[in-house]
Scaffold this motif. Structure first.
Motif: not given
Length: 376
Positions: A166-191
């Protein structure tokens, strides 16, 4: 001629005088012996009691009957046969009873098999309740805990990775797609972590009341079925016992060792318990013989136990059969031994006396005899 006539006349006179002397003056032989005979009779009357009697077996005569009525299948003895205690004397038709016994035994085997099935269901129901009470095995608990802890570790990694991206995305170091993929992995791990946590809670949780109620109901049902078969088996055993008892009654056995005195029925004839006074056969124990005596009431004071006696019978002439007094009745009654004479007094008071013939004295049972009891 005249001389011959004179001699004949003299001889006739001598004979007449002699006859007159013997007839009128000399006592007769009968008169001479009469006092002696009277004395002997007097002595006999004083020392011997005479009375009528009848020969009996030591057991008396016993009518042997069957316990139930029916047609005789066979009678295995004849008159005069010697039998021993419990020897089979006769058998009634009993095929129906035998078939009933076999059917009842087959039924009880079926019930026993069904009872074993009910017992197995009862054991299974009790085991299921115990499983519910105990919950999962220790191995299952450890496995569930390990799975839950593993998913927690994955969840923590997913959270850190998602925060970093998230920090990297906000600083413009990574693309949105990579940020959203990490968010999906977090949701799967939580479930996944929540799912494993629920499984661990189920495995580790105490027994539920509804599960215990269902287990108790299953146990009660199995117990009821098992008890039902127990009752049916007990009833079947009672039925077998009753049928076997009826079957046993169709087999007639000798009540004691003795001799068959009379055979009243033969194979093919019917026996009825209502006519049990006349059995199938009459048996007597003739290992010893007795004589039942009708003692006149005028002689009761002279009789004692152990007095010697003898009996005679018309069929045996002057032969004497020795005996002794073994029992004296205690009450007077009417005569038992009848001569079948029309003039006989049957209301005469008598006392029953029992003699026992000495060993090896053999007479037919039922024979009427004359009894002479020696009072000295």
């Amino acid at each position: 001629m005249n001389r011959t006539l004179i001699l004949s006349t003299i001889a006739l006179l001598v004979v007449s005088v002699s006859l007159a002397y013997f007839v009128w003056f000399r006592p007769s032989q009968a008169e001479t012996e009469k006092p002696k005979e009277t004395a002997e009779k007097s002595k006999t009357a004083a020392n011997v009691i005479a009375a009528p009697g009848v020969v009996e077996a030591v057991s008396e005569e016993t009518e042997v009957s069957a316990g139930i009525g029916g047609k005789l299948k066979e009678v295995t003895v004849e008159e005069g046969d010697t039998v021993v205690r419990n020897q089979i004397i006769a058998v009634l038709e009993n095929a129906d009873f035998a078939a009933q016994v076999m059917s009842a035994k087959a039924e009880i085997e079926t019930l026993k098999s069904q009872r074993e099935t009910a017992k197995a269901r009862l054991i299974q129901a009790k085991a299921e309740k115990l499983r519910i009470i105990n919950g999962s095995r220790q191995e299952e608990r450890k496995e569930a805990l390990a799975g839950y802890e593993q998913t927690n570790a994955v969840l923590e990694n997913a959270k850190r990775e998602a925060a970093r991206r998230k920090i990297l995305f906000e600083n413009g170091d990574i693309a949105r797609e990579e940020y959203e993929r990490s968010a999906r992995d977090l949701a799967v791990a939580s479930k996944r972590s929540a799912e494993m946590g629920e499984r661990f809670n189920v495995v580790n949780a105490p027994a539920r009341s509804d599960d215990l109620e269902r287990a108790d109901a299953a146990i009660l049902l199995a117990q009821s079925q098992f008890a039902e078969f127990e009752a049916l088996i007990a009833a079947a055993k009672t039925k077998i016992a009753e049928t076997e008892a009826r079957l046993a009654k169709t087999v007639v056995r000798a009540p004691f060792s003795g001799i068959i005195l009379r055979k009243r029925l033969k194979a093919g004839e019917s026996f009825s318990p209502e006519n049990s006074a006349n059995g199938i056969v009459t048996i007597g124990d003739v290992s010893a013989l007795r004589v039942r005596v009708d003692l006149d009431e005028t002689d009761v004071a002279k009789i004692r136990e152990e007095q010697r006696a003898y009996v005679t019978a018309a069929a045996y002439g002057k032969q004497q059969f020795t005996a002794k007094v073994i029992k004296i009745g205690q009450i007077l009654g009417r005569k038992n031994v009848r001569s079948e004479e029309p003039t006989e007094k049957v209301d005469k008071k008598i006392l029953e006396v029992l003699l026992e013939l000495d060993p090896n004295q053999r007479l037919p049972v039922g024979l009427r005899v004359d009894v002479f009891i020696q009072t000295e």
